[in-house]
Design an enzyme around this catalytic site. Structure first.
Site, PDB file in Angstrom:
ATOM      1  N   LYS A  88       0.839  -1.197   0.000  1.00  0.00           N
ATOM      2  CA  LYS A  88       0.000   0.000   0.000  1.00  0.00           C
ATOM      3  C   LYS A  88       0.874   1.247   0.000  1.00  0.00           C
ATOM      4  CE  LYS A  88      -3.729  -2.205   2.437  1.00  0.00           C
ATOM      5  NZ  LYS A  88      -4.859  -2.032   3.270  1.00  0.00           N
ATOM      6  N   ARG A 162      -6.463  -2.801  -1.169  1.00  0.00           N
ATOM      7  CA  ARG A 162      -7.238  -4.012  -0.892  1.00  0.00           C
ATOM      8  C   ARG A 162      -7.081  -4.979  -2.057  1.00  0.00           C
ATOM      9  NH1 ARG A 162     -12.808  -1.049   0.370  1.00  0.00           N
ATOM     10  NH2 ARG A 162     -12.131  -0.149  -1.580  1.00  0.00           N
TER      11      ARG A 162
END
Length: 171
Positions: A88, A162
């Site tokens: 991320k 995600r």
């Protein structure tokens, strides 16, 4: 708490303490049980971490209540989520220690249900792990097999990091 203090094992230990205090039966599945049940999706997320995953299973089955619906509560207990190999963005990654909030909410709800003696059968499930990158982390393109035998391809990540699985499910 930070991910180095609240690991999946510590999360499970605290859940057991809370459940026992509330008079709520709880089972904690470890790596061997998770593997035996074929939980390949959970194992896929967990395999980049040195911390072993856990699955919490809580059952509120009040005496005299038979038949009728069984309420199921499921909460995500990812104690730290870096995004794995598809890491991320650095901005706000420190907040990923809160990725276990859904799991914590299920544990708390199950304890409250038990204490209140709710006249309904309820099952709470919390998979707990970390999602970290290392040489064994799952990669985009990997195919994993779920406990139900369904295979899914890890496609990519969205803007928040995600995982997007082959059937459009986000994790």
């Amino acid at each position: 708490e930070p991910g180095n203090l609240l690991t999946p094992r510590v999360f499970a230990e605290r859940a057991v303490e809370m459940a026992l205090t509330a008079g709520l039966p709880i089972d904690v599945l470890g790596e061997q049980e998770i593997a035996a049940l074929g939980m390949g999706l959970l194992h896929g997320v967990a395999r980049g971490s040195k911390e072993p995953p856990r699955v919490l299973v809580m059952r509120h089955d009040p005496p005299g209540v038979t038949g009728g619906p069984v309420l199921g509560l499921v909460g995500k207990g990812i104690t730290f989520d870096s995004g794995g190999i598809s890491i991320k963005p650095a901005d706000h990654m420190d907040k990923m220690k809160g990725d276990m909030a859904g799991g914590a909410a299920v544990v708390a709800a199950m304890c409250a249900i038990a204490r209140l003696g709710v006249p309904l059968r309820v099952v709470g499930i919390v998979p707990a792990t970390e999602n970290l990158p290392d040489g064994d982390a799952m990669k985009p393109g990997d195919v994993l097999t779920s406990a139900a035998g369904k295979t899914v391809e890890v496609l990519n990540t969205d803007a928040e990091g995600r995982l997007i699985l082959g059937d459009g499910v986000w994790y």
